[in-house]
Design a protein around this motif. Structure first.
Motif, PDB file in Angstrom:
ATOM      1  N   MET A  51       0.843  -1.195   0.000  1.00 27.48           N
ATOM      2  CA  MET A  51       0.000   0.000   0.000  1.00 27.48           C
ATOM      3  C   MET A  51       0.883   1.252   0.000  1.00 27.48           C
ATOM      4  O   MET A  51       1.654   1.470   0.900  1.00 27.48           O
ATOM      5  N   GLU A  52       0.797   2.046  -1.075  1.00 27.35           N
ATOM      6  CA  GLU A  52       1.631   3.233  -1.210  1.00 27.35           C
ATOM      7  C   GLU A  52       1.122   4.365  -0.316  1.00 27.35           C
ATOM      8  O   GLU A  52       1.838   4.890   0.501  1.00 27.35           O
ATOM      9  N   THR A  53      -0.154   4.690  -0.557  1.00 28.53           N
ATOM     10  CA  THR A  53      -0.753   5.800   0.175  1.00 28.53           C
ATOM     11  C   THR A  53      -2.015   5.285   0.858  1.00 28.53           C
ATOM     12  O   THR A  53      -2.809   4.586   0.235  1.00 28.53           O
ATOM     13  N   ALA A  54      -2.146   5.644   2.138  1.00 30.87           N
ATOM     14  CA  ALA A  54      -3.259   5.082   2.905  1.00 30.87           C
ATOM     15  C   ALA A  54      -4.075   6.191   3.564  1.00 30.87           C
ATOM     16  O   ALA A  54      -3.619   7.323   3.680  1.00 30.87           O
ATOM     17  N   ILE A  55      -5.273   5.812   3.963  1.00 28.32           N
ATOM     18  CA  ILE A  55      -6.144   6.771   4.650  1.00 28.32           C
ATOM     19  C   ILE A  55      -6.423   6.264   6.063  1.00 28.32           C
ATOM     20  O   ILE A  55      -6.815   5.113   6.266  1.00 28.32           O
ATOM     21  N   LEU A  56      -6.196   7.149   7.024  1.00 30.53           N
ATOM     22  CA  LEU A  56      -6.513   6.845   8.424  1.00 30.53           C
ATOM     23  C   LEU A  56      -7.608   7.817   8.835  1.00 30.53           C
ATOM     24  O   LEU A  56      -7.482   9.024   8.627  1.00 30.53           O
ATOM     25  N   SER A  57      -8.674   7.302   9.415  1.00 32.15           N
ATOM     26  CA  SER A  57      -9.771   8.200   9.797  1.00 32.15           C
ATOM     27  C   SER A  57      -9.442   8.879  11.117  1.00 32.15           C
ATOM     28  O   SER A  57      -8.606   8.411  11.890  1.00 32.15           O
ATOM     29  N   ARG A  61     -16.040  15.266   6.518  1.00 38.64           N
ATOM     30  CA  ARG A  61     -15.013  14.233   6.741  1.00 38.64           C
ATOM     31  C   ARG A  61     -13.749  14.812   7.370  1.00 38.64           C
ATOM     32  O   ARG A  61     -13.405  15.975   7.171  1.00 38.64           O
ATOM     33  N   HIS A  62     -13.116  13.964   8.140  1.00 32.43           N
ATOM     34  CA  HIS A  62     -11.870  14.350   8.793  1.00 32.43           C
ATOM     35  C   HIS A  62     -10.956  13.126   8.728  1.00 32.43           C
ATOM     36  O   HIS A  62     -11.139  12.162   9.462  1.00 32.43           O
ATOM     37  N   GLU A  63      -9.995  13.183   7.796  1.00 26.09           N
ATOM     38  CA  GLU A  63      -9.138  12.017   7.575  1.00 26.09           C
ATOM     39  C   GLU A  63      -7.691  12.448   7.381  1.00 26.09           C
ATOM     40  O   GLU A  63      -7.390  13.629   7.222  1.00 26.09           O
ATOM     41  N   PHE A  64      -6.838  11.436   7.367  1.00 20.83           N
ATOM     42  CA  PHE A  64      -5.412  11.704   7.195  1.00 20.83           C
ATOM     43  C   PHE A  64      -4.863  10.829   6.086  1.00 20.83           C
ATOM     44  O   PHE A  64      -5.088   9.616   6.096  1.00 20.83           O
ATOM     45  N   VAL A  65      -4.152  11.463   5.160  1.00 25.33           N
ATOM     46  CA  VAL A  65      -3.479  10.707   4.110  1.00 25.33           C
ATOM     47  C   VAL A  65      -2.093  10.356   4.645  1.00 25.33           C
ATOM     48  O   VAL A  65      -1.360  11.243   5.100  1.00 25.33           O
ATOM     49  N   THR A 115      -7.599   6.748  -2.585  1.00 30.56           N
ATOM     50  CA  THR A 115      -7.995   6.848  -3.995  1.00 30.56           C
ATOM     51  C   THR A 115      -7.115   7.905  -4.663  1.00 30.56           C
ATOM     52  O   THR A 115      -6.520   8.743  -3.971  1.00 30.56           O
ATOM     53  N   PRO A 116      -7.022   7.873  -5.986  1.00 37.66           N
ATOM     54  CA  PRO A 116      -6.238   8.907  -6.679  1.00 37.66           C
ATOM     55  C   PRO A 116      -6.716  10.323  -6.309  1.00 37.66           C
ATOM     56  O   PRO A 116      -5.915  11.241  -6.191  1.00 37.66           O
ATOM     57  N   GLN A 117      -8.005  10.489  -6.099  1.00 38.17           N
ATOM     58  CA  GLN A 117      -8.549  11.802  -5.719  1.00 38.17           C
ATOM     59  C   GLN A 117      -8.001  12.233  -4.362  1.00 38.17           C
ATOM     60  O   GLN A 117      -7.672  13.397  -4.147  1.00 38.17           O
ATOM     61  N   GLU A 118      -7.921  11.254  -3.475  1.00 35.50           N
ATOM     62  CA  GLU A 118      -7.414  11.569  -2.134  1.00 35.50           C
ATOM     63  C   GLU A 118      -5.930  11.912  -2.187  1.00 35.50           C
ATOM     64  O   GLU A 118      -5.466  12.801  -1.479  1.00 35.50           O
ATOM     65  N   GLU A 119      -5.214  11.185  -3.044  1.00 37.82           N
ATOM     66  CA  GLU A 119      -3.791  11.510  -3.210  1.00 37.82           C
ATOM     67  C   GLU A 119      -3.631  12.922  -3.749  1.00 37.82           C
ATOM     68  O   GLU A 119      -2.703  13.646  -3.373  1.00 37.82           O
ATOM     69  N   ASP A 173      -1.529  17.061  -2.912  1.00 42.49           N
ATOM     70  CA  ASP A 173      -0.952  18.063  -3.823  1.00 42.49           C
ATOM     71  C   ASP A 173      -1.639  19.412  -3.641  1.00 42.49           C
ATOM     72  O   ASP A 173      -0.991  20.458  -3.576  1.00 42.49           O
ATOM     73  N   GLU A 174      -2.960  19.362  -3.566  1.00 40.46           N
ATOM     74  CA  GLU A 174      -3.723  20.612  -3.437  1.00 40.46           C
ATOM     75  C   GLU A 174      -3.418  21.314  -2.121  1.00 40.46           C
ATOM     76  O   GLU A 174      -3.268  22.528  -2.070  1.00 40.46           O
ATOM     77  N   GLY A 175      -3.313  20.506  -1.079  1.00 42.68           N
ATOM     78  CA  GLY A 175      -3.051  21.077   0.258  1.00 42.68           C
ATOM     79  C   GLY A 175      -1.718  21.793   0.307  1.00 42.68           C
ATOM     80  O   GLY A 175      -1.639  22.953   0.745  1.00 42.68           O
ATOM     81  N   VAL A 176      -0.662  21.137  -0.147  1.00 46.38           N
ATOM     82  CA  VAL A 176       0.662  21.781  -0.079  1.00 46.38           C
ATOM     83  C   VAL A 176       0.744  22.953  -1.058  1.00 46.38           C
ATOM     84  O   VAL A 176       1.403  23.954  -0.779  1.00 46.38           O
ATOM     85  N   ALA A 177       0.023  22.828  -2.186  1.00 51.30           N
ATOM     86  CA  ALA A 177       0.004  23.947  -3.138  1.00 51.30           C
ATOM     87  C   ALA A 177      -0.656  25.164  -2.498  1.00 51.30           C
ATOM     88  O   ALA A 177      -0.228  26.307  -2.693  1.00 51.30           O
ATOM     89  N   ASN A 178      -1.685  24.908  -1.707  1.00 55.49           N
ATOM     90  CA  ASN A 178      -2.368  25.994  -1.014  1.00 55.49           C
ATOM     91  C   ASN A 178      -1.422  26.686  -0.031  1.00 55.49           C
ATOM     92  O   ASN A 178      -1.360  27.920   0.026  1.00 55.49           O
TER      93      ASN A 178
END
Lengths: 276, 369
Positions: free
Chosen positions: B1-7, B190-194, B215-219, B223-228
């Motif tokens: 698993m490359e990228t995971a989601i933790l709630s 939602r409140h999650e952690f990539v 998901t690719p959207q979550e990944e 990108d969007e967060g750090v770009a912000n």
């Protein structure tokens, strides 16, 4: 994993105490453990620890080929050096080192040598004279140019005859003369124009106050000695001697590891900057 | 698993897993009106729902409108206090008659987990790695604690008021030096952690956690967060030829000007995550037979720092500010082949008179053009 703590001194015992004058003392120190190395190169220094008082960086002033002991010459000016000055034969102190760069003696082989000392600056230069004496034939003319505030400030007087016998010229000058002084009065810089030297094959090693070294270097340059053949030794506050504490920074350099010995052409520009 | 989601509900599992793997967790928590780094026992120790408002010379905690765990930037503490403690005994010496015995200090045995390390702070650790374990001599305490460290980083999705990591090319995205990196996603519903692992240790930790694949959207949210965060960054420092710029301007009139404002209080050096200077203190007890040597953080802003027989080499505030800034931005390159500045902005925030390292450098550059 066994990690060596580079900040831990090793115990040394005072073998001999020789007062050079009223406030400068030379100590011969022998390691408590025979496995403790005592090797150093001329120009290097060690950290000397006075029990419970503190540590100070002090240049090696003894012979680099002496196998079993180290020698340091110390002016007693502060808390630590005064505590060291109170030590008697048989007392112990802590020592770690040697640290720093050495006088480039190998590069000076085959050349004429000018050793320029100001006051206590003679201490880190003395190992050069010992090294030269060991292999005298490898060097050309050797001149010691030595300045002191007044005649009683000269160090290692009992060795001058030996140095002369080793074909080392000695030129002395004092800032303030006394009635028994028959030599030059003034600054060491005034002796440089009188030296018989072949500039293109001369190497100079200078140690004294920064202003003394800088202006002596200028005089040598005027005679045609290349800046890259002039070495000087700098001093700064030091707590660790191994590049951690940051105290000895001098522009981009750490005096403890990039120095204390520098080629003059590397630091000439920095020496122009006040309070660097 | 490359990228995971933790709630958010499962975030406590990260604490449990770290503890299970033998790590003590240190991370952000609120103390004395600031977000500092301290021991953490549980998720509720984190500064949940708080942020830090920062400008030059000002730091205030503010309530957020959400319950973010990592909704702040950097505070007055940095991680260096765990690897390079502010005060540490180096050794003890005992004198028995005329015999001197020196006893070395024991080295740390605790395994530490740094939780919430920002990209600029990772770079600061990598910079101090060069100082304390990159040369001929190594600091045994640093080396030991560093080897027992797991770095759980946190990407910044909002910029702080004094940040300039984009200029220093150290952030806002964590790209190296972490075992696991967290990006917080917070929306109304939602409140999650990539989570992304950076090392096998991080992967092992990830395997212990109740996560699902991203998901690719979550990944993309990362990108969007750090770009912000990058977009929000208000300060800029032009680093092109900065070493040469400062080293040819040792006599620039700007130093005199900034020295009029600088109080030489040393705050900037204490909050700086890369400043490594220290002094030593020797003590002895009343018997005179037991002595100790301690190492304390020190600052180039003190008069004692450059004291040699006869006085201080740097007696003027000008020379001390100049030493600090030229070291940080210029001579650090000569010494360690990296900038000493990571763009975290702490020195700007915590300067009582709001001296801004970016503004001072830009002023010198501008005067040349």
């Amino acid at each position: 994993m066994e990690l060596v703590d580079p900040m831990c001194p090793l115990p040394f015992r005072v073998q001999k105490v020789s007062w050079e004058n009223s406030d400068v003392v030379t100590l011969d120190l022998v390691p408590e453990s025979s496995s403790t190395p005592t090797k150093f190169q001329p120009g290097q220094f060690s950290m000397l620890y006075a029990f419970g008082v503190g540590e100070v960086p002090i240049s090696h002033s003894g012979s680099p080929t002496e196998p079993s002991r180290v020698t340091h010459t110390i002016r007693t000016v502060g808390a630590v050096t005064n505590a060291i000055g109170k030590l008697k034969r048989g007392d112990t102190l802590g020592l770690r080192g040697p640290y720093g760069t050495a006088w480039p003696l190998k590069e000076a082989q085959g050349k004429d040598i000018v050793v320029g000392a100001g006051g206590l600056g003679m201490a880190p230069l003395r190992p050069i004279l010992y090294s030269i004496a060991q292999e005298r034939e490898k060097f050309g003319k050797v001149a010691l140019v030595y300045g002191a505030r007044d005649p009683k400030d000269f160090l290692f007087k009992d060795e001058w005859e030996v140095w002369k016998k080793n074909d080392i010229e000695i030129h002395m000058v004092v800032g303030q003369s006394t009635s028994d002084w028959k030599g030059h009065v003034g600054h060491i810089t005034t002796l440089i124009p009188r030296l018989k030297l072949e500039p293109e094959k001369t190497c100079a090693f200078l140690c004294g106050s920064e202003i003394m070294m800088r202006f002596t270097a200028f005089e040598l340059e005027k005679r045609g000695v290349s800046k890259s053949h002039i070495s000087i030794s700098l001093e700064r506050n030091m707590k660790c001697a191994i590049g951690f504490c940051g105290h000895c920074q001098y522009g981009p350099h750490f005096i403890c590891k990039d120095g204390p010995v520098f080629a003059f052409d590397r630091i000439e520009e920095l020496m122009r900057i006040r309070e660097l | 698993m490359e990228t995971a989601i933790l709630s958010r509900e499962n975030f406590g599992a990260l604490f449990e897993s770290l503890n299970k793997l033998g790590y003590s967790i240190v991370g952000p928590t609120i103390k004395d009106g600031a977000i500092i780094y301290d021991r953490l026992q549980e998720v509720s120790d984190l500064p949940i729902g708080w942020t830090d408002e920062q400008t030059a010379g000002k730091y205030r905690l503010e309530r957020r409108t959400d319950e973010a765990l990592f909704g702040y930037n950097v505070g007055p503490h940095s991680w260096k206090k765990y690897l390079f403690p502010p005060r540490r005994r180096l050794w003890k010496a005992n004198r028995d008659g005329k015999t001197l015995k020196i006893e070395t200090e024991s080295l740390p045995e605790e395994k530490l987990a740094f939780l919430g390390v920002r990209a600029c702070e990772i770079q600061a650790i990598l910079v101090q790695d060069k100082v304390f374990q990159g040369g001929t001599h190594k600091d045994p305490y640093y080396q030991t604690q560093r080897a027992r460290l797991i770095v759980i980083a946190a990407n910044c999705t909002e910029a702080g008021g004094t940040c300039f990591c984009v200029s220093m090319k150290t952030g806002p995205r964590c790209t190296k030096g972490f075992d696991l990196v967290i990006t917080e996603i917070l929306e109304a519903s939602r409140h999650e952690f990539v989570l992304e692992a950076g090392t096998p240790t991080g992967q092992e930790l990830l395997a212990h956690l109740p996560v699902r694949a991203a998901t690719p959207q979550e990944e993309q949210r990362v990108d969007e967060g750090v770009a912000n965060a990058a977009r929000q960054m208000g300060r800029h420092l032009d680093t092109s030829g900065i070493k040469e710029l400062l080293q040819r301007n040792y006599e620039h009139p700007r130093w005199r000007e900034v020295a009029q404002r600088c109080l030489t209080c040393a705050n900037c050096t204490i909050v700086c995550p890369t400043c490594f200077c220290s002094t030593v203190e020797d003590t002895s007890d009343l018997t005179g037979d037991h002595a100790e040597r301690w190492r304390n953080w020190d600052s180039c802003f003190t008069m004692d720092f450059s004291h040699v027989h006869g006085g201080s080499v740097r007696s003027s505030p000008l020379s001390r500010y100049r030493q600090w800034m030229t070291h940080k931005l210029a001579s650090w390159h000569d010494q360690f082949d990296t900038s000493g500045c990571v763009g975290c902005g702490r020195c700007i925030t915590w300067c009582p008179v709001g001296i801004d390292i970016t503004e001072e450098t830009n002023a010198i550059r501008k005067s040349e053009s």
